[in-house]
Design an enzyme around this catalytic site. Structure first.
Site, PDB file in Angstrom:
ATOM      1  N   LEU A 118     108.020 -27.838   4.274  1.00  0.00           N
ATOM      2  CA  LEU A 118     106.812 -27.362   4.062  1.00  0.00           C
ATOM      3  C   LEU A 118     106.750 -27.063   2.410  1.00  0.00           C
ATOM      4  O   LEU A 118     105.646 -26.417   1.969  1.00  0.00           O
ATOM      5  CB  LEU A 118     106.257 -26.259   4.821  1.00  0.00           C
ATOM      6  CG  LEU A 118     105.992 -26.665   6.266  1.00  0.00           C
ATOM      7  CD1 LEU A 118     105.675 -25.324   7.099  1.00  0.00           C
ATOM      8  CD2 LEU A 118     104.927 -27.424   6.518  1.00  0.00           C
ATOM      9  N   GLY A 119     107.678 -27.202   1.766  1.00  0.00           N
ATOM     10  CA  GLY A 119     107.625 -27.240   0.194  1.00  0.00           C
ATOM     11  C   GLY A 119     107.589 -25.629  -0.206  1.00  0.00           C
ATOM     12  O   GLY A 119     107.183 -25.450  -1.244  1.00  0.00           O
ATOM     13  N   ALA A 122     106.363 -24.505  -3.879  1.00  0.00           N
ATOM     14  CA  ALA A 122     105.226 -23.365  -3.924  1.00  0.00           C
ATOM     15  C   ALA A 122     105.618 -22.150  -4.668  1.00  0.00           C
ATOM     16  O   ALA A 122     104.775 -21.728  -5.678  1.00  0.00           O
ATOM     17  CB  ALA A 122     104.880 -23.303  -2.468  1.00  0.00           C
ATOM     18  N   ASP A 169     106.790 -33.141  -3.723  1.00  0.00           N
ATOM     19  CA  ASP A 169     106.471 -31.702  -3.537  1.00  0.00           C
ATOM     20  C   ASP A 169     105.777 -31.179  -4.379  1.00  0.00           C
ATOM     21  O   ASP A 169     104.650 -30.361  -4.082  1.00  0.00           O
ATOM     22  CB  ASP A 169     107.671 -30.849  -2.889  1.00  0.00           C
ATOM     23  CG  ASP A 169     108.289 -31.539  -1.690  1.00  0.00           C
ATOM     24  OD1 ASP A 169     108.117 -32.609  -1.290  1.00  0.00           O
ATOM     25  OD2 ASP A 169     109.081 -30.546  -1.167  1.00  0.00           O
TER      26      ASP A 169
END
Ligand code: MEV
Length: 318
Positions: A111-112, A116, A157
């Protein structure tokens, strides 16, 4: 005080082949976020300014001066982000400050989370020191940091997370977004196993080195799936997406980046009525995604939990 946040992401189609120049589709996932707060503390910075920079990340039980994190071998990833950002901002002896990082994005799940945290940290520091960075530069810096941690990342990403928009990504090319004509629902399910992305990317590279023509042909098939998926999404023909996901998953299995746990979740989702399902991200762990009709999202999510998923997220792509 400066605050910035960045969403998670999922890859809809095209992971791994994207490292070899094929396109991939990725979208932000706003249900999970990294949030970073930066504030000046007014303390005396003393001789070594990094002693007076406090880094806190309660999710991972971290509260430490930057100097100590930089002295780790290798330096702590959070320290690297802060150091590189200050360099990029042209600040070499900052006044004392504190950085607080919180993230609801599961780590190493596809989910990166790393990208992030980088993007939110870069933006919070740029704001704190009043040196705004355009998105392009935020993205470039986040990519530099991804490269330190992941070997040969494609950059997908950091790109989808920086721009927080659906992207049709081709390595090394200017960002291209795509539109969603008809919203569609996905269930994202976490195997609970950390995705060893560096390892799976590395293993696939070895296979490719041993037989380039075979793997280039496989990557080309993935590229064709991605192009068709984009067309289906942009024209609102979402019924075409399920079979495309299944075909992409079969190719990911050939690439040896699926796993028994991912295969079990894919099968459970399909049995519970999903229209298509595949792993998402680096694979061998991390997340899978299932395309569902909105009315069956809850029952597919329950079936995935019963098949061993540690966490599920229902999301609508629009
Ligand atoms: C990881 O989220 C996606 C991969 O394609 C690697 C990359 O693009 O760098 C597996």
């Amino acid at each position: 005080m400066a605050t910035a946040s960045a969403p998670g992401k999922i890859i809809l189609f095209g992971e791994h082949a994207v490292v070899y120049g094929r396109p991939a589709l990725a979208v932000p996932v706003t249900q999970v976020q990294a949030k970073v707060t930066a504030e000046k503390t007014g303390q005396d910075a003393g001789k070594n300014w990094a002693d007076a920079v406090l880094v806190q990340a309660a999710d991972i039980g971290l509260s430490s001066p930057l100097s100590r994190l930089l002295a780790d071998s290798p330096p702590h990833p959070l320290a690297t982000v802060i150091e590189k950002t200050l360099q990029r901002l042209g600040i070499d002896h900052p006044a004392a400050f504190q950085v607080t990082i919180r993230s609801s994005i599961p780590v190493a799940s596809g989910l990166g989370s790393g990208a992030a945290v980088s993007v939110a940290t870069i933006r919070a520091l740029a704001e704190l020191f009043e040196r705004p960075l355009p998105a392009e530069q935020v993205n470039e810096l986040a990519y530099e940091i991804e490269k330190l941690h992941h070997g040969t990342p494609s950059g997908i990403d950091n790109t989808v997370i920086t721009y927080a928009k659906p992207v049709y990504f081709v390595r090394g090319q200017p960002i291209e977004t795509f539109s969603v004509a008809q919203p569609f629902s996905l269930v994202i399910a976490d195997t609970g196993i950390a995705a060893p992305t560096r390892e799976s990317v590395g293993d696939l590279r070895k296979l490719w080195q041993a037989d380039q023509s075979r793997w280039e042909a496989v990557f080309e098939q993935v590229g064709e799936i991605v192009r068709q998926a984009r067309q289906a999404i942009e024209s609102g023909e979402t019924v075409r997406l399920g079979p495309l996901m299944d075909a992409n998953q079969a190719l990911l299995q050939q690439m040896t980046v699926s796993s028994p746990e991912l295969d079990r979740l894919v099968l459970a989702a399909k049995t519970a009525g999903a229209d298509g399902a595949k792993l998402s991200g680096g694979g061998r762990g991390g997340n899978m995604i299932a395309l569902v009709q909105p009315q069956s999202a809850e029952s597919v999510a329950s079936a995935l939990k019963a098949a061993g998923a540690k966490q599920t997220i229902i999301t609508t792509i629009r």
